[in-house]
Design a protein around this motif. Structure first.
Motif, PDB file in Angstrom:
ATOM      1  N   THR A 158      46.407 -51.772 -89.696  1.00  0.00           N
ATOM      2  CA  THR A 158      47.163 -51.750 -90.967  1.00  0.00           C
ATOM      3  C   THR A 158      47.006 -52.713 -92.041  1.00  0.00           C
ATOM      4  OG1 THR A 158      49.085 -53.251 -90.244  1.00  0.00           O
ATOM      5  CG2 THR A 158      49.402 -50.758 -89.472  1.00  0.00           C
ATOM      6  N   ASN A 159      45.938 -52.979 -92.265  1.00  0.00           N
ATOM      7  CA  ASN A 159      45.400 -53.863 -93.347  1.00  0.00           C
ATOM      8  C   ASN A 159      45.464 -53.136 -94.613  1.00  0.00           C
ATOM      9  OD1 ASN A 159      42.639 -55.404 -91.584  1.00  0.00           O
ATOM     10  ND2 ASN A 159      44.748 -55.897 -91.311  1.00  0.00           N
ATOM     11  N   LEU A 160      45.352 -52.182 -94.960  1.00  0.00           N
ATOM     12  CA  LEU A 160      45.585 -51.512 -96.231  1.00  0.00           C
ATOM     13  C   LEU A 160      47.207 -51.587 -96.541  1.00  0.00           C
ATOM     14  CD1 LEU A 160      44.092 -48.808 -98.200  1.00  0.00           C
ATOM     15  CD2 LEU A 160      46.520 -48.436 -97.789  1.00  0.00           C
TER      16      LEU A 160
ATOM     17  N   PRO B 278      39.115 -47.260 -90.110  1.00  0.00           N
ATOM     18  CA  PRO B 278      38.962 -48.125 -88.859  1.00  0.00           C
ATOM     19  C   PRO B 278      37.477 -48.505 -88.654  1.00  0.00           C
ATOM     20  CG  PRO B 278      39.552 -46.209 -87.803  1.00  0.00           C
ATOM     21  CD  PRO B 278      39.682 -45.773 -89.241  1.00  0.00           C
ATOM     22  N   PRO B 279      37.239 -49.686 -87.765  1.00  0.00           N
ATOM     23  CA  PRO B 279      36.042 -50.028 -87.420  1.00  0.00           C
ATOM     24  C   PRO B 279      35.639 -49.282 -86.231  1.00  0.00           C
ATOM     25  CG  PRO B 279      37.475 -51.928 -87.084  1.00  0.00           C
ATOM     26  CD  PRO B 279      38.302 -50.821 -87.882  1.00  0.00           C
ATOM     27  N   SER B 280      35.349 -48.169 -86.122  1.00  0.00           N
ATOM     28  CA  SER B 280      34.965 -47.421 -84.983  1.00  0.00           C
ATOM     29  C   SER B 280      34.671 -45.602 -85.173  1.00  0.00           C
ATOM     30  CB  SER B 280      36.237 -47.129 -84.044  1.00  0.00           C
ATOM     31  OG  SER B 280      36.789 -46.140 -84.330  1.00  0.00           O
TER      32      SER B 280
ATOM     33  N   THR C 263      38.641 -51.774 -96.325  1.00  0.00           N
ATOM     34  CA  THR C 263      39.994 -51.876 -96.759  1.00  0.00           C
ATOM     35  C   THR C 263      39.925 -52.540 -98.108  1.00  0.00           C
ATOM     36  OG1 THR C 263      40.764 -52.115 -94.805  1.00  0.00           O
ATOM     37  CG2 THR C 263      42.382 -52.750 -96.620  1.00  0.00           C
ATOM     38  N   THR C 264      39.191 -53.405 -98.495  1.00  0.00           N
ATOM     39  CA  THR C 264      39.339 -54.119 -99.881  1.00  0.00           C
ATOM     40  C   THR C 264      38.608 -53.262-100.908  1.00  0.00           C
ATOM     41  OG1 THR C 264      38.816 -56.442 -98.611  1.00  0.00           O
ATOM     42  CG2 THR C 264      38.067 -56.233-100.903  1.00  0.00           C
ATOM     43  N   THR C 265      37.561 -52.327-100.363  1.00  0.00           N
ATOM     44  CA  THR C 265      36.932 -51.342-101.449  1.00  0.00           C
ATOM     45  C   THR C 265      38.015 -50.478-101.546  1.00  0.00           C
ATOM     46  OG1 THR C 265      34.791 -51.944-100.516  1.00  0.00           O
ATOM     47  CG2 THR C 265      35.244 -49.973-101.687  1.00  0.00           C
TER      48      THR C 265
ATOM     49  N   GLY D 194      34.460 -55.662 -90.688  1.00  0.00           N
ATOM     50  CA  GLY D 194      34.780 -56.768 -91.618  1.00  0.00           C
ATOM     51  C   GLY D 194      33.804 -56.669 -92.781  1.00  0.00           C
ATOM     52  N   VAL D 195      33.536 -55.235 -93.182  1.00  0.00           N
ATOM     53  CA  VAL D 195      32.242 -55.026 -94.288  1.00  0.00           C
ATOM     54  C   VAL D 195      32.980 -54.720 -95.458  1.00  0.00           C
ATOM     55  CG1 VAL D 195      30.500 -54.345 -92.736  1.00  0.00           C
ATOM     56  CG2 VAL D 195      32.147 -52.749 -93.846  1.00  0.00           C
ATOM     57  N   GLY D 196      34.399 -54.674 -95.637  1.00  0.00           N
ATOM     58  CA  GLY D 196      35.151 -54.584 -96.932  1.00  0.00           C
ATOM     59  C   GLY D 196      35.510 -53.260 -97.143  1.00  0.00           C
TER      60      GLY D 196
ATOM     61  N   GLN E 111      40.334 -57.891 -82.573  1.00  0.00           N
ATOM     62  CA  GLN E 111      40.322 -56.476 -83.018  1.00  0.00           C
ATOM     63  C   GLN E 111      39.970 -56.426 -84.386  1.00  0.00           C
ATOM     64  OE1 GLN E 111      43.071 -57.695 -82.468  1.00  0.00           O
ATOM     65  NE2 GLN E 111      44.927 -57.074 -83.806  1.00  0.00           N
ATOM     66  N   LYS E 112      40.217 -57.451 -84.998  1.00  0.00           N
ATOM     67  CA  LYS E 112      39.781 -57.508 -86.507  1.00  0.00           C
ATOM     68  C   LYS E 112      38.292 -57.361 -86.712  1.00  0.00           C
ATOM     69  CE  LYS E 112      39.993 -58.102 -90.928  1.00  0.00           C
ATOM     70  NZ  LYS E 112      39.563 -56.941 -91.539  1.00  0.00           N
ATOM     71  N   GLY E 113      37.786 -56.576 -87.471  1.00  0.00           N
ATOM     72  CA  GLY E 113      36.127 -56.463 -87.200  1.00  0.00           C
ATOM     73  C   GLY E 113      35.669 -57.431 -88.160  1.00  0.00           C
TER      74      GLY E 113
ATOM     75  N   CYS F  91      39.103 -67.231 -91.923  1.00  0.00           N
ATOM     76  CA  CYS F  91      40.191 -67.956 -92.866  1.00  0.00           C
ATOM     77  C   CYS F  91      40.681 -66.702 -93.665  1.00  0.00           C
ATOM     78  CB  CYS F  91      39.777 -69.346 -93.192  1.00  0.00           C
ATOM     79  SG  CYS F  91      39.073 -70.248 -92.418  1.00  0.00           S
ATOM     80  N   GLU F  92      41.077 -65.791 -93.472  1.00  0.00           N
ATOM     81  CA  GLU F  92      41.678 -64.670 -94.379  1.00  0.00           C
ATOM     82  C   GLU F  92      42.989 -64.076 -94.247  1.00  0.00           C
ATOM     83  OE1 GLU F  92      38.969 -61.363 -92.955  1.00  0.00           O
ATOM     84  OE2 GLU F  92      40.530 -60.794 -91.700  1.00  0.00           O
ATOM     85  N   PHE F  93      43.537 -63.681 -95.044  1.00  0.00           N
ATOM     86  CA  PHE F  93      44.754 -63.350 -95.099  1.00  0.00           C
ATOM     87  C   PHE F  93      45.288 -62.219 -93.969  1.00  0.00           C
ATOM     88  CE2 PHE F  93      49.001 -62.063 -96.350  1.00  0.00           C
ATOM     89  CZ  PHE F  93      49.284 -60.561 -96.579  1.00  0.00           C
TER      90      PHE F  93
ATOM     91  N   THR G 143      28.692 -55.259-100.343  1.00  0.00           N
ATOM     92  CA  THR G 143      29.972 -56.038-100.813  1.00  0.00           C
ATOM     93  C   THR G 143      29.761 -57.497-100.305  1.00  0.00           C
ATOM     94  OG1 THR G 143      30.938 -55.681 -98.673  1.00  0.00           O
ATOM     95  CG2 THR G 143      31.525 -54.287-100.246  1.00  0.00           C
ATOM     96  N   MET G 144      30.509 -58.476-100.806  1.00  0.00           N
ATOM     97  CA  MET G 144      30.497 -60.035-100.426  1.00  0.00           C
ATOM     98  C   MET G 144      29.006 -60.321-100.649  1.00  0.00           C
ATOM     99  SD  MET G 144      33.080 -59.961 -97.267  1.00  0.00           S
ATOM    100  CE  MET G 144      33.111 -58.438 -96.815  1.00  0.00           C
ATOM    101  N   VAL G 145      28.503 -59.983-101.884  1.00  0.00           N
ATOM    102  CA  VAL G 145      27.066 -60.316-101.992  1.00  0.00           C
ATOM    103  C   VAL G 145      26.715 -61.688-102.515  1.00  0.00           C
ATOM    104  CG1 VAL G 145      24.959 -59.765-103.221  1.00  0.00           C
ATOM    105  CG2 VAL G 145      26.413 -57.947-102.595  1.00  0.00           C
TER     106      VAL G 145
HETATM  107  N1  LIG Z   1      34.125 -59.249-102.335  1.00  0.00           N
HETATM  108  C1  LIG Z   1      34.663 -60.393-101.361  1.00  0.00           C
HETATM  109  N2  LIG Z   1      34.834 -61.540-101.643  1.00  0.00           N
HETATM  110  C2  LIG Z   1      35.408 -62.302-100.868  1.00  0.00           C
HETATM  111  N3  LIG Z   1      35.950 -61.844 -99.475  1.00  0.00           N
HETATM  112  C3  LIG Z   1      36.104 -60.551 -99.466  1.00  0.00           C
HETATM  113  C4  LIG Z   1      35.311 -59.531-100.354  1.00  0.00           C
HETATM  114  N4  LIG Z   1      35.615 -58.285 -99.953  1.00  0.00           N
HETATM  115  C5  LIG Z   1      36.194 -58.547 -98.651  1.00  0.00           C
HETATM  116  N5  LIG Z   1      36.349 -59.982 -98.373  1.00  0.00           N
HETATM  117  C6  LIG Z   1      37.090 -60.363 -97.379  1.00  0.00           C
HETATM  118  O1  LIG Z   1      36.489 -60.226 -95.920  1.00  0.00           O
HETATM  119  C7  LIG Z   1      37.385 -59.712 -95.022  1.00  0.00           C
HETATM  120  C8  LIG Z   1      37.043 -58.330 -94.474  1.00  0.00           C
HETATM  121  O2  LIG Z   1      37.320 -57.468 -95.523  1.00  0.00           O
HETATM  122  P1  LIG Z   1      38.076 -56.013 -94.923  1.00  0.00           P
HETATM  123  O3  LIG Z   1      39.210 -56.354 -94.086  1.00  0.00           O
HETATM  124  O4  LIG Z   1      38.304 -55.411 -96.238  1.00  0.00           O
HETATM  125  O5  LIG Z   1      36.975 -55.212 -94.300  1.00  0.00           O
HETATM  126  P2  LIG Z   1      37.013 -54.062 -93.423  1.00  0.00           P
HETATM  127  O6  LIG Z   1      35.679 -53.404 -93.284  1.00  0.00           O
HETATM  128  O7  LIG Z   1      38.094 -53.256 -93.846  1.00  0.00           O
HETATM  129  O8  LIG Z   1      37.525 -54.615 -91.954  1.00  0.00           O
HETATM  130  P3  LIG Z   1      38.029 -54.041 -90.506  1.00  0.00           P
HETATM  131  O9  LIG Z   1      36.488 -53.464 -90.162  1.00  0.00           O
HETATM  132  O10 LIG Z   1      38.658 -54.751 -89.772  1.00  0.00           O
HETATM  133  O11 LIG Z   1      38.899 -52.705 -91.077  1.00  0.00           O
HETATM  134  C9  LIG Z   1      38.750 -59.764 -95.676  1.00  0.00           C
HETATM  135  O12 LIG Z   1      39.275 -61.000 -95.433  1.00  0.00           O
HETATM  136  C10 LIG Z   1      38.781 -59.716 -96.955  1.00  0.00           C
HETATM  137  O13 LIG Z   1      39.640 -60.257 -97.734  1.00  0.00           O
END
Ligand SMILES: Nc1ncnc2c1ncn2[C@@H]1O[C@H](COP(=O)(O)OP(=O)(O)OP(=O)(O)O)[C@@H](O)[C@H]1O
Ligand SMILES: Nc1ncnc2c1ncn2[C@@H]1O[C@H](COP(=O)(O)OP(=O)(O)OP(=O)(O)O)[C@@H](O)[C@H]1O
Ligand SMILES: [Mg+2]
Ligand SMILES: [Mg+2]
Lengths: 259, 259
Positions: free
Chosen positions: A43-45, A134-136, A17-19, A13-15, B10-12, B157-159, A191-193
């Protein structure tokens, strides 16, 4: 020249996929065509870009386990110059399926690298390939680290961050000495600072002390628009073009292009 | 009666470790002694409670792979009536080490359940055992689901939340029919909630529509104190006793005790 970057961090959950999605879209907007790859069985991407695998279409599992050509799995997205290789839940079994077929650890680890090299023979099909991990630190992430030229590590400003980083850097070092001599840490991206909190300032300062210039100066702020964009199947620049998320990922792309 | 609860998703980064530590501390404060177990090779729970494994001390790896007695790995914490079974990075190899030794999928999956039953023979050593799962649906999480009476699913609370939930519910159903007939979803707990955003309201409403009473009414708000507490090795109730995080996890504990 095609650059392959792994977006990795075993912390969840550190961002990552979002990055991957938004950095890819930023590179494309700056004129550098990009393919993003979903290596996560969640499959989040694939969902973030609203990718649909056709009836007899391919996914990353078919490329890694059955040796299908990488190019045949790549799909276009609604964003010009941004394409993607999707995943489906069968990827969760890739670890054990590959291990059952192939006893040699090195041959297990080089599957993605070999697929990408075959696809990129001759004129490179794009400028960047971004690998969403993935987160592993299992076989899928190892495949990404072997295929990559460098690693970008998204990180939240949290207490667990430093501990996870030490273990990831250790894994990068081991993969470099065993299978990929050019692999290096391109940078850590916060991220998410939320700059207002002490915790954020402390963690950023500590990581900068440890890693110096390997920390990107771009900080991606927490922004609800960034979290909303995937529900529309869009990178944030196509959902909120003038917002903070778009600006941050454009700045990150420029920082990487300048290196 | 000893109740074993798996804290899984399983979501991180959704708050599994934070919920395990703070729910455990809330149960302890309400008079129900609790043991929390770190099943994640990232060892975030072990760090959160500042647990140190002695020179020849045991960790969860030794219990699962070498069959050491669970009770000998359990350490006390600074919080009365809260104890913990730590993990170390060797746990990352448990998946493959167990698979190499034991060909039968069922016997791989029941290791933790058997260890806990042996330890709990006679008078139960505590009221609750909480199992902090890693961000995957691999053998470690399966062991937790087989050992557990019920599952608590922390969720942001995320997509991506809904998609991950469907897959987890599917895994719970499969484990229930194969190895653990009493396993059920105790409830979904929303964490890091920022009630001001539309996204949060939409996701909460959608999950409530799907799952009804299987969603806890307690919402755990985003609070920097909750994120800071692990850096002091403390549950949030020992770091910020009158804060929102402490109140939320106390309310969650009361909701679970009432079921
Ligand atoms: N800059 C941001 N601002 C707000 N929310 C964010 C930001 N970046 C990511 N998120 C949210 O934080 C959550 C985790 O992000 P993301 O799924 O990209 O992380 P991840 O590292 O890919 O997770 P995983 O380890 O499960 O693969 C998601 O709900 C995403 O929408
Ligand atoms: N209520 C909260 N308010 C603020 N921060 C929180 C809250 N709950 C958790 N966090 C922070 O969010 C991050 C993720 O939480 P945590 O590590 O508990 O999730 P997890 O699901 O266990 O992650 P993983 O999938 O990596 O095991 C941590 O930095 C944690 O401190
Ligand atoms: Mg991801
Ligand atoms: Mg955790």
């Amino acid at each position: 020249l095609m650059r392959v970057l792994a977006i990795a961090n075993q912390k969840g959950g550190v961002g990552k996929t979002t990055t991957t999605v938004n950095l890819g879209a930023a590179f494309a907007a700056l004129g550098h065509s990009t393919v993003v790859v979903d290596l996560d069985p969640q499959t989040n991407l694939t969902t973030s870009l609203d990718l649909r695998i056709e009836e007899d279409g391919l996914s990353l599992y078919d490329v890694l386990v059955d040796g299908e050509p990488f190019g045949e799995a790549v799909l276009s997205t609604t964003t010009p110059d941004l394409a993607a290789c999707p995943a489906d839940p069968s990827l969760a079994g890739a670890d054990l399926d590959i291990a059952r077929e192939e006893p040699d650890p090195r041959r297990r680890a080089i599957r993605l690298r070999d697929s990408l090299s075959l696809w990129a023979e001759g004129t490179p099909p794009c400028s960047f390939v971004l690998l969403d991990c993935p987160p592993s630190l299992g076989l899928l992430t190892v495949n990404a680290l072997v295929a990559a030229d460098a690693v970008i590590v998204p990180m939240q400003c949290e207490f667990f961050a430093m501990e996870g980083l030490a273990r990831l850097v250790d894994t990068i070092t081991r993969v470099r000495s065993a299978w990929n001599p050019s692999l290096h840490l391109l940078g850590v991206c916060f991220t998410m600072v939320d700059r207002r909190t002490n915790l954020a300032r402390q963690v950023i300062a500590e990581v900068r002390r440890e890693l110096g210039s390997q920390v990107f100066s771009t900080l991606v702020p927490r922004s609800v628009r960034v979290a909303e964009a995937p529900s529309f199947g869009l990178p944030v620049r196509d959902y909120d073009p003038s917002g903070q998320g778009t600006a941050a990922y454009t700045s990150l792309a420029r920082e990487i292009l300048a290196r």
